[in-house]
Design a protein around this motif. Structure first.
Motif, PDB file in Angstrom:
ATOM      1  N   ALA A 320       1.451  -0.876  -0.170  1.00 44.87           N
ATOM      2  CA  ALA A 320       0.581  -0.368   0.048  1.00 44.87           C
ATOM      3  C   ALA A 320       0.971   1.155  -0.322  1.00 44.87           C
ATOM      4  O   ALA A 320       2.059   1.073   0.724  1.00 44.87           O
ATOM      5  N   SER A 321       0.237   2.067  -0.905  1.00 42.10           N
ATOM      6  CA  SER A 321       0.991   3.706  -0.760  1.00 42.10           C
ATOM      7  C   SER A 321       1.493   4.385   0.460  1.00 42.10           C
ATOM      8  O   SER A 321       2.476   5.338   0.658  1.00 42.10           O
ATOM      9  N   ALA A 322       0.449   3.663   1.371  1.00 45.74           N
ATOM     10  CA  ALA A 322       0.465   4.798   2.575  1.00 45.74           C
ATOM     11  C   ALA A 322      -0.278   3.473   3.901  1.00 45.74           C
ATOM     12  O   ALA A 322      -1.316   2.904   3.566  1.00 45.74           O
ATOM     13  N   LEU A 323       0.765   3.942   5.332  1.00 49.45           N
ATOM     14  CA  LEU A 323       0.056   3.043   6.487  1.00 49.45           C
ATOM     15  C   LEU A 323      -0.951   3.986   7.185  1.00 49.45           C
ATOM     16  O   LEU A 323      -0.088   4.978   7.505  1.00 49.45           O
ATOM     17  N   ILE A 324      -2.095   3.846   7.444  1.00 49.57           N
ATOM     18  CA  ILE A 324      -2.540   4.366   8.462  1.00 49.57           C
ATOM     19  C   ILE A 324      -2.536   3.800  10.088  1.00 49.57           C
ATOM     20  O   ILE A 324      -3.162   2.847   9.996  1.00 49.57           O
ATOM     21  N   GLY A 325      -1.664   4.293  10.755  1.00 47.65           N
ATOM     22  CA  GLY A 325      -2.446   4.018  12.448  1.00 47.65           C
ATOM     23  C   GLY A 325      -3.154   4.519  12.890  1.00 47.65           C
ATOM     24  O   GLY A 325      -3.582   5.674  13.754  1.00 47.65           O
ATOM     25  N   LEU A 326      -4.099   3.667  13.479  1.00 51.49           N
ATOM     26  CA  LEU A 326      -5.491   4.790  14.286  1.00 51.49           C
ATOM     27  C   LEU A 326      -4.988   3.748  16.112  1.00 51.49           C
ATOM     28  O   LEU A 326      -5.070   2.377  16.179  1.00 51.49           O
ATOM     29  N   ILE A 331       1.584   3.384  14.657  1.00 52.66           N
ATOM     30  CA  ILE A 331       2.292   4.222  13.825  1.00 52.66           C
ATOM     31  C   ILE A 331       1.607   4.241  12.303  1.00 52.66           C
ATOM     32  O   ILE A 331       1.706   3.039  12.100  1.00 52.66           O
ATOM     33  N   GLY A 332       2.022   6.018  11.778  1.00 48.36           N
ATOM     34  CA  GLY A 332       2.314   5.061  10.517  1.00 48.36           C
ATOM     35  C   GLY A 332       3.050   6.016   9.535  1.00 48.36           C
ATOM     36  O   GLY A 332       3.495   6.016   9.715  1.00 48.36           O
ATOM     37  N   ARG A 333       2.950   5.547   8.086  1.00 43.50           N
ATOM     38  CA  ARG A 333       4.003   5.681   7.565  1.00 43.50           C
ATOM     39  C   ARG A 333       3.470   6.459   6.077  1.00 43.50           C
ATOM     40  O   ARG A 333       2.319   5.710   5.071  1.00 43.50           O
ATOM     41  N   PHE A 334       3.822   7.480   6.031  1.00 48.38           N
ATOM     42  CA  PHE A 334       3.871   8.191   4.334  1.00 48.38           C
ATOM     43  C   PHE A 334       4.370   8.527   3.669  1.00 48.38           C
ATOM     44  O   PHE A 334       5.776   8.722   4.587  1.00 48.38           O
ATOM     45  N   PRO A 335       4.664   8.530   2.807  1.00 47.34           N
ATOM     46  CA  PRO A 335       6.012   9.005   1.399  1.00 47.34           C
ATOM     47  C   PRO A 335       6.308  10.402   2.411  1.00 47.34           C
ATOM     48  O   PRO A 335       7.667  10.217   2.572  1.00 47.34           O
ATOM     49  N   GLN A 336       6.138  11.369   3.261  1.00 47.30           N
ATOM     50  CA  GLN A 336       7.140  12.629   4.030  1.00 47.30           C
ATOM     51  C   GLN A 336       7.134  11.805   5.144  1.00 47.30           C
ATOM     52  O   GLN A 336       8.407  12.541   5.671  1.00 47.30           O
ATOM     53  N   GLY A 337       6.796  10.640   5.763  1.00 41.34           N
ATOM     54  CA  GLY A 337       7.548  10.115   6.762  1.00 41.34           C
ATOM     55  C   GLY A 337       6.573   9.329   7.653  1.00 41.34           C
ATOM     56  O   GLY A 337       5.526   9.246   7.446  1.00 41.34           O
ATOM     57  N   TYR A 338       6.921   9.340   9.268  1.00 40.62           N
ATOM     58  CA  TYR A 338       5.996   8.677   9.695  1.00 40.62           C
ATOM     59  C   TYR A 338       5.657   9.491  10.829  1.00 40.62           C
ATOM     60  O   TYR A 338       6.213  10.592  10.951  1.00 40.62           O
ATOM     61  N   VAL A 339       4.557   8.855  11.597  1.00 36.80           N
ATOM     62  CA  VAL A 339       3.483   9.441  12.661  1.00 36.80           C
ATOM     63  C   VAL A 339       3.513   8.768  13.193  1.00 36.80           C
ATOM     64  O   VAL A 339       3.250   7.301  13.148  1.00 36.80           O
ATOM     65  N   GLN A 340       3.714   8.573  14.797  1.00 37.54           N
ATOM     66  CA  GLN A 340       3.141   8.196  15.616  1.00 37.54           C
ATOM     67  C   GLN A 340       2.227   8.869  17.251  1.00 37.54           C
ATOM     68  O   GLN A 340       2.037   9.531  17.413  1.00 37.54           O
ATOM     69  N   SER A 360       1.646  11.511  18.663  1.00 34.78           N
ATOM     70  CA  SER A 360       2.544  12.430  19.365  1.00 34.78           C
ATOM     71  C   SER A 360       3.966  12.783  19.121  1.00 34.78           C
ATOM     72  O   SER A 360       4.729  13.590  19.740  1.00 34.78           O
ATOM     73  N   LYS A 361       4.719  12.082  18.093  1.00 33.90           N
ATOM     74  CA  LYS A 361       6.381  12.124  17.886  1.00 33.90           C
ATOM     75  C   LYS A 361       6.106  11.945  16.401  1.00 33.90           C
ATOM     76  O   LYS A 361       5.132  11.053  15.560  1.00 33.90           O
ATOM     77  N   GLY A 362       7.118  12.090  15.843  1.00 36.44           N
ATOM     78  CA  GLY A 362       6.843  11.904  13.956  1.00 36.44           C
ATOM     79  C   GLY A 362       8.549  11.512  13.347  1.00 36.44           C
ATOM     80  O   GLY A 362       9.563  12.354  13.912  1.00 36.44           O
ATOM     81  N   HIS A 363       8.405  11.768  12.272  1.00 37.25           N
ATOM     82  CA  HIS A 363       9.661  11.911  11.925  1.00 37.25           C
ATOM     83  C   HIS A 363       9.610  12.603   9.945  1.00 37.25           C
ATOM     84  O   HIS A 363       8.983  11.629   9.387  1.00 37.25           O
TER      85      HIS A 363
END
Length: 456
Positions: A320-326, A331-340, A360-363
């Protein structure tokens, strides 16, 4: 070429087993920061392409018993009220995310993890299903995987999971030995597990994944092989063979396990190697360094065709193009980075019920991050990597990669490596330690103070 008869000495095993990240992301989570906040997350969701494919991970962070070996973000509860309150917040986050998406993308994979998602009532699952269908465009062939604990399951709950759309059931076995189970506070008999798997199959769920651990307290090679033999008798489609991660500095309940009864590094290596041989000889194909799948399974096909991927659940065929964490800590992963998302359930609930992102954080990923992430994933999935492709035309990055390779090929592990000036690869004997070699390309590792578990 690499000699096929290279034998690993005890000294080599000890050196290659030094603690390193799991590399389910790059950079690893200790390097997430405040660069990616709720506003960034909202923007990344809205910027996704109309044709993007989406993978959803829903975290249910509750268990009705505390397993002392577990390193997951979970909470122990014997009451339903906290679960119900959390579910209300989870539904609010689903609405927030879907509003930011604005109808873009198609969900091709859904994973319910924990904790123990099998604590959810059938009506909870129905409410979740309706919310997901209302908020997202779901592919008719969506794969739905649910983690479950046989101690939690009833026929009514399994009916609810089947109605939710489950296509794969995942059971944590860990070990069937009574002494090991007592020591890790995870009592789960073979008969109980077999009955649950039979019940899942009766409901038309065709894919079963079983997780097995080595390196647990009181385990020996013989007891690990006994457990693996019982697992094989259940004919799962996939088997994950994980090394127990003893991280009491992160998970205080692991202090309930006495370190003196834990197998040493050499014992862990012997347990892993013996279990892997037995699984492979039983008709399963090796997938990466710790997964196995039947030849017909899509995970095995992905490994054979070079389409294997790695994410926070380990090896996957999910592209998949993106992982959405709920959910809390997801943790989610997008083309631009990670979010947790924030870990504490009370803070998570307050944020999402207040109409805010749960982040709360990401990269934010730099160009160099993306290329190093690609290189490390290639190495972990295929055990070799085209260095020119990894550098992607960047001469400075190519020189950096060549320096990393030079260090490896001049190390004591050089007999386990191949390098022809273009392709870097590992001998078969080195594959269980692939994370050790991947760490050579991790530009963040030397800067961090966080601790990791053994590479074997």
């Amino acid at each position: 070429m690499i000699a096929s008869d290279v034998t690993l000495s005890q000294d080599t095993v000890m050196r290659l087993s030094k603690p390193v990240p799991r590399y389910t992301s790059y950079p690893s989570t200790p390097h997430f920061n405040n660069d990616a906040d709720g506003e960034s997350y909202g923007n990344w969701l809205s910027e996704l392409n109309e044709a993007a494919t989406l993978s959803l991970y829903l975290h249910i962070p509750f268990c009705d018993r505390l397993c002392w070996f577990c390193a997951c973000h979970t909470k122990h509860t014997l009451k339903y009220a906290p679960i119900r309150k959390y579910l209300t917040a989870l539904l609010a986050e689903i609405r927030w995310v879907s509003e930011k998406l604005g109808g873009k993308g198609k969900v091709t994979s859904i994973h319910l993890g924990g904790g123990s998602p099998s604590l959810l009532k059938p009506e909870d699952l129905e409410e979740l299903r309706v919310a997901l269908q209302s908020g997202f465009r779901i592919d008719p062939d969506v794969e739905v995987s649910i983690e479950m604990d046989p101690n939690d399951l009833t026929g009514e709950q399994l009916d609810g999971m089947a109605a939710f759309g489950m296509t794969r059931a995942s059971f944590g076995i860990q070990d069937f030995n009574p002494q090991v189970q007592a020591t890790i506070n995870r009592i789960q008999t073979f008969e109980q597990t077999a009955n649950c798997i039979h019940a899942v199959r009766e409901r038309g769920i065709g894919s079963i994944n079983l997780d097995v651990l080595y390196g647990l307290p009181h385990q020996t090679t013989e007891t690990v092989l006994d457990t693996v033999a019982q697992v094989l008798s259940l004919a799962p489609d996939r088997i994950a063979l994980f090394g127990y991660a003893h991280v009491p500095w992160m998970k205080k309940h692991q202090t309930m396990i006495e370190e003196r009864v834990l197998p040493g590094v050499l014992e862990r290596f012997e347990q892993q190697a013996a279990a892997a041989r037995l699984i492979s000889r039983s008709g399963y194909e090796s997938v990466g360094f710790d997964h196995f799948a039947r030849p017909h399974d899509k995970l095995a096909l992905a490994a054979r065709t070079g389409k294997l991927r790695r994410n926070f659940q380990g090896y996957t065929d999910d592209r998949a193009s993106a992982l959405i964490g709920l959910g809390a800590s997801a943790i989610g992963r997008f083309p631009q980075g990670y979010v947790q998302n924030v870990t504490a359930t009370s803070v998570y609930e307050a944020q999402v019920l207040g109409g805010r992102a749960a982040t709360s954080k990401g990269h934010c990923l730099s160009t160099e991050d993306l290329r190093r992430a690609w290189l490390i994933e290639e190495l972990l999935c295929r055990f070799q990597v085209d260095i020119d492709a990894a550098a992607d035309g960047n001469p400075d990055l190519l020189r950096a990669f060549l320096r990393d390779i030079d260090v490896l090929t001049n190390s004591e592990a050089r007999t386990l490596l191949s390098w022809n000036g273009k392709t870097f690869g590992l001998a078969e004997q080195a594959r269980p330690f692939v994370r050790h070699f991947a760490a050579a390309f991790d530009s963040y590792l030397a800067r961090q103070t966080s601790r990791h578990s053994s590479a074997i």
